[in-house]
Scaffold this active site. Structure first.
Site, PDB file in Angstrom:
ATOM      1  N   GLU A   1     -60.027   7.074   7.776  1.00  0.00           N
ATOM      2  CA  GLU A   1     -61.301   7.616   8.252  1.00  0.00           C
ATOM      3  C   GLU A   1     -62.069   6.530   8.991  1.00  0.00           C
ATOM      4  O   GLU A   1     -61.901   5.340   8.724  1.00  0.00           O
ATOM      5  CB  GLU A   1     -62.152   8.082   7.070  1.00  0.00           C
ATOM      6  CG  GLU A   1     -61.519   9.140   6.193  1.00  0.00           C
ATOM      7  CD  GLU A   1     -61.417  10.491   6.856  1.00  0.00           C
ATOM      8  OE1 GLU A   1     -62.190  10.753   7.798  1.00  0.00           O
ATOM      9  OE2 GLU A   1     -60.562  11.279   6.438  1.00  0.00           O
TER      10      GLU A   1
ATOM     11  N   VAL B   1     -60.312  20.891  23.071  1.00  0.00           N
ATOM     12  CA  VAL B   1     -60.090  21.644  21.841  1.00  0.00           C
ATOM     13  C   VAL B   1     -61.058  21.082  20.814  1.00  0.00           C
ATOM     14  O   VAL B   1     -61.023  19.893  20.510  1.00  0.00           O
ATOM     15  CB  VAL B   1     -58.637  21.501  21.332  1.00  0.00           C
ATOM     16  CG1 VAL B   1     -58.452  22.291  20.036  1.00  0.00           C
ATOM     17  CG2 VAL B   1     -57.642  21.967  22.387  1.00  0.00           C
TER      18      VAL B   1
ATOM     19  N   SER C   1     -63.141  21.940  17.059  1.00  0.00           N
ATOM     20  CA  SER C   1     -63.442  22.797  15.912  1.00  0.00           C
ATOM     21  C   SER C   1     -64.800  22.431  15.334  1.00  0.00           C
ATOM     22  O   SER C   1     -65.612  23.280  15.024  1.00  0.00           O
ATOM     23  CB  SER C   1     -62.373  22.624  14.841  1.00  0.00           C
ATOM     24  OG  SER C   1     -61.118  22.928  15.384  1.00  0.00           O
ATOM     25  N   ASN C   2     -65.017  21.133  15.207  1.00  0.00           N
ATOM     26  CA  ASN C   2     -66.226  20.613  14.599  1.00  0.00           C
ATOM     27  C   ASN C   2     -67.218  20.245  15.702  1.00  0.00           C
ATOM     28  O   ASN C   2     -67.279  19.113  16.143  1.00  0.00           O
ATOM     29  CB  ASN C   2     -65.832  19.396  13.742  1.00  0.00           C
ATOM     30  CG  ASN C   2     -67.005  18.719  13.091  1.00  0.00           C
ATOM     31  OD1 ASN C   2     -68.048  19.318  12.878  1.00  0.00           O
ATOM     32  ND2 ASN C   2     -66.831  17.444  12.782  1.00  0.00           N
TER      33      ASN C   2
ATOM     34  N   ARG D   1     -69.925  13.179  22.172  1.00  0.00           N
ATOM     35  CA  ARG D   1     -68.927  13.930  22.934  1.00  0.00           C
ATOM     36  C   ARG D   1     -69.485  15.282  23.373  1.00  0.00           C
ATOM     37  O   ARG D   1     -69.092  15.812  24.411  1.00  0.00           O
ATOM     38  CB  ARG D   1     -67.648  14.111  22.121  1.00  0.00           C
ATOM     39  CG  ARG D   1     -67.787  14.974  20.874  1.00  0.00           C
ATOM     40  CD  ARG D   1     -66.466  15.059  20.125  1.00  0.00           C
ATOM     41  NE  ARG D   1     -66.542  15.986  19.004  1.00  0.00           N
ATOM     42  CZ  ARG D   1     -65.555  16.171  18.134  1.00  0.00           C
ATOM     43  NH1 ARG D   1     -64.426  15.498  18.259  1.00  0.00           N
ATOM     44  NH2 ARG D   1     -65.678  17.043  17.158  1.00  0.00           N
TER      45      ARG D   1
ATOM     46  N   TYR E   1     -57.090  16.448  29.625  1.00  0.00           N
ATOM     47  CA  TYR E   1     -57.438  16.848  28.260  1.00  0.00           C
ATOM     48  C   TYR E   1     -58.508  15.901  27.732  1.00  0.00           C
ATOM     49  O   TYR E   1     -58.367  14.673  27.839  1.00  0.00           O
ATOM     50  CB  TYR E   1     -56.190  16.784  27.369  1.00  0.00           C
ATOM     51  CG  TYR E   1     -56.496  17.071  25.917  1.00  0.00           C
ATOM     52  CD1 TYR E   1     -56.693  18.375  25.478  1.00  0.00           C
ATOM     53  CD2 TYR E   1     -56.620  16.031  24.998  1.00  0.00           C
ATOM     54  CE1 TYR E   1     -57.006  18.635  24.150  1.00  0.00           C
ATOM     55  CE2 TYR E   1     -56.924  16.285  23.669  1.00  0.00           C
ATOM     56  CZ  TYR E   1     -57.115  17.593  23.257  1.00  0.00           C
ATOM     57  OH  TYR E   1     -57.432  17.857  21.946  1.00  0.00           O
TER      58      TYR E   1
ATOM     59  N   ASN F   1     -64.703  12.173  17.315  1.00  0.00           N
ATOM     60  CA  ASN F   1     -65.972  12.632  16.751  1.00  0.00           C
ATOM     61  C   ASN F   1     -66.873  11.464  16.367  1.00  0.00           C
ATOM     62  O   ASN F   1     -68.080  11.609  16.254  1.00  0.00           O
ATOM     63  CB  ASN F   1     -65.758  13.586  15.562  1.00  0.00           C
ATOM     64  CG  ASN F   1     -64.976  12.945  14.430  1.00  0.00           C
ATOM     65  OD1 ASN F   1     -64.821  11.723  14.381  1.00  0.00           O
ATOM     66  ND2 ASN F   1     -64.479  13.742  13.518  1.00  0.00           N
TER      67      ASN F   1
ATOM     68  N   GLU G   1     -54.984  11.185  16.768  1.00  0.00           N
ATOM     69  CA  GLU G   1     -53.909  12.020  17.314  1.00  0.00           C
ATOM     70  C   GLU G   1     -54.358  12.806  18.543  1.00  0.00           C
ATOM     71  O   GLU G   1     -53.516  13.320  19.273  1.00  0.00           O
ATOM     72  CB  GLU G   1     -53.365  12.957  16.234  1.00  0.00           C
ATOM     73  CG  GLU G   1     -54.209  14.191  15.892  1.00  0.00           C
ATOM     74  CD  GLU G   1     -55.517  13.884  15.197  1.00  0.00           C
ATOM     75  OE1 GLU G   1     -55.638  12.791  14.605  1.00  0.00           O
ATOM     76  OE2 GLU G   1     -56.435  14.738  15.251  1.00  0.00           O
TER      77      GLU G   1
END
Ligand SMILES: *[C@@H]1O[C@H](CO)[C@@H](O)[C@H](O)[C@H]1NC(C)=O
Ligand SMILES: *[C@@H]1O[C@H](CO)[C@@H](O)[C@H](O)[C@H]1NC(C)=O
Ligand SMILES: *[C@@H]1O[C@H](CO)[C@@H](O)[C@H](O)[C@H]1NC(C)=O
Ligand SMILES: *[C@@H]1O[C@H](CO)[C@@H](O)[C@H](O)[C@H]1NC(C)=O
Length: 346
Positions: free
Chosen positions: A117, A175, A177-178, A185, A224, A229, A238
């Protein structure tokens, strides 16, 4: 006769005393050598990260990764003989695992603190002062670096030049999600989307992608957004290694400073947001690049010399500790783990 046997007994006694002495001496040497012995390093994982266990049957490090003389175990009965005991930070911080501070800690055994992390998600580590002997993290300055991915040199040059333009239907893809408005960002995305079209996938946009659909979707994008985050030293996940490089889109990166990327990724294989004076400039650059076949292809030249290796299995990360056992410092104590973790980029 009697005297003789007494004398014999005396000699025997002295002799066996000497043997006993020698034997004890040897045992101590043995013990000393045990911790330095690299013929068979035992790595013990105290608790599996996130409670997800994996099979350790057979000689895992050799069978799966061809790493010799390395035994990976997760049963507490191995504690007295483990060279390195690895503790994953998440469970320590949450309290679902405790440090075995009540057990006698064998001399020569190292305790390792492990986390993938960023500092913002590691919690307060002040209570772990003077406990750990080594760190295992994605950071290049950790005792053992376990990156999310890396570039491996190809043995022979790959001259199979693919046409990277094929099948491209979107200019920029993201892409996410959070989605959090306070993330840097998110600001960059909004500004970019105001300049050029950005196609957004993921839970936030109610366009979730299954793991099978992820790379084929990204392969249809020129660029891309590999936006982390958290912006932290060496924190390159990744999103770069797997999503962008494996997906075949040119990564536009936002994360640590450009130097951290250059240290691990080939020249001209990514575009860093900080290379531009404004996000509008970045947008214009991407637009022009997509229209210039030759210049766009140059961002794939690295494929002639490198291939991407992505790490996902904790067993592989743990087995790789053995490869560095010999070069670990003889004695080291993290007297301020919190300070180490929260260290800023220099
Ligand atoms: C290596 O150490 C492990 C754990 O102590 C043990 O089970 C295994 O038999 C040893 N292997 C060799 C080849 O010594
Ligand atoms: C392009 O798309 C077609 C059809 O979906 C697919 O068969 C082909 O493999 C794709 N080519 C590349 C280079 O991705
Ligand atoms: C992104 O840009 C498109 C086209 O200008 C716009 O319709 C959309 O609302 C924008 N998305 C966000 C989240 O601002
Ligand atoms: C590991 O840390 C402990 C606790 O601070 C210390 O007593 C021990 O000497 C250290 N061992 C090594 C090999 O550095």
């Amino acid at each position: 006769m009697k005297w003789c046997s007494m004398k014999r007994g005396f000699v025997f006694c002295i002799f066996s005393g000497l043997l006993l002495c020698l034997h004890k001496g040897w045992r101590e040497v043995d013990n000393y050598n045990y911790w330095k012995n690299t013929a068979n390093v035992t790595i013990m994982l105290w608790k599996w990260p996130f409670g997800r266990t994996h099979s350790l049957k057979g000689n895992v490090c050799w069978d799966l990764y061809k790493i010799p003389n390395c035994t990976l175990v997760d049963q507490s009965s191995y504690f007295p003989s483990a060279h390195i005991v690895v503790f994953h930070n998440r469970e320590l911080i949450q309290g679902s695992q405790q440090l075995p501070t009540e057990l006698p800690r064998p001399q020569g055994q190292r305790w390792a603190w492990m986390s993938l992390e960023s500092p913002a998600h590691n919690g307060n580590l002040k209570k772990f002062a003077n406990i750990f002997n080594m760190t295992i993290s994605y950071r290049r300055d950790a005792d053992v670096t376990i990156p999310f991915g890396e570039m491996l040199p190809l043995e022979t040059e790959n001259n199979l030049v693919e046409d990277s333009h094929i099948n491209k239907t979107s200019l920029v893809c993201w892409v996410v999600s959070n989605y959090r408005t306070h993330h840097r960002r998110t600001q960059v995305y909004k500004e970019l989307n105001a300049t050029v079209p950005v196609k957004v996938y993921g839970r936030w946009n109610k366009m979730p992608l299954s793991s099978e659909d992820l790379l084929p979707t990204i392969s249809r994008c020129y660029f891309y957004l590999a936006f982390e985050n958290t912006l932290a030293k060496d924190y390159v996940t990744e999103k770069l290694w797997h999503n962008a490089y494996k997906g075949g889109a040119v990564p536009v990166v936002l994360g640590p400073p450009i130097g951290d990327y250059k240290a691990v990724a080939p020249e001209h294989s990514f575009i860093h947001v900080d290379e531009f004076s404004s996000v509008q400039e970045l947008g214009k650059y991407l637009q022009r690049l997509a229209e210039d076949r030759k210049r766009y292809e140059e961002y794939f030249n690295w494929r002639k010399h490198w291939k991407v290796k992505v790490y996902t299995d904790w067993r592989e990360r743990l087995c790789k500790i053995c490869l560095q056992y010999d070069i670990l410092p003889q004695h080291k104590v993290y007297s301020d783990l919190e300070g180490w973790d929260k260290a800023r980029n220099t």
